[in-house]
Design a protein around this motif. Structure first.
Motif, short mmCIF file in Angstrom:
data_model
loop_
_atom_site.label_atom_id
_atom_site.label_comp_id
_atom_site.label_asym_id
_atom_site.label_seq_id
_atom_site.Cartn_x
_atom_site.Cartn_y
_atom_site.Cartn_z
N CYS A 1 0.86 -1.20 0.09
CA CYS A 1 0.06 -0.02 0.19
C CYS A 1 0.96 1.21 -0.07
N ILE B 1 0.17 4.04 0.83
CA ILE B 1 -0.11 5.05 1.94
C ILE B 1 0.20 4.53 3.46
N CYS B 2 -0.08 3.28 3.81
CA CYS B 2 0.29 2.74 4.97
C CYS B 2 1.68 1.86 4.76
N CYS C 1 -4.83 -0.08 -0.20
CA CYS C 1 -5.45 -1.04 0.50
C CYS C 1 -6.75 -0.47 0.67
N CYS D 1 -6.90 2.12 3.88
CA CYS D 1 -6.59 3.47 3.43
C CYS D 1 -7.46 4.34 2.76
ZN ZN Z 1 -2.90 1.01 3.45
#
Ligand code: ZN
Length: 63
Positions: free
Chosen positions: A9, A11-12, A30, A33
């Motif tokens: 992912c 983002i995370c 994901c 997120c």
């Molecule tokens: Zn994520």
């Protein structure tokens, strides 16, 4: 090299399996997120972080 089974992912940074998120341009987000982004208000402190992460994805594509 990379195959289609696992995605990190953007983002995370967590590794997710195919189907646990959405593929975008050259990245992956994901589901948790994505949900977080959708409900995050522009005034939220996390919003600039999401924008920053998204920019990184798009810049990567245009590089
Ligand atoms: Zn994520």
């Amino acid at each position: 090299m990379n195959d289609n089974r696992d995605h990190y992912c953007n983002i995370c940074g967590e590794m997710k399996a195919e189907g646990e998120g959405i593929r975008i341009i050259s990245g992956f987000i994901c589901i948790p997120c994505e949900m977080e982004m959708v409900k995050t208000d522009v005034k939220d402190a996390k919003y600039p972080f999401f924008i920053h992460q998204m920019k990184a994805i798009f810049m990567e594509k245009n590089a």
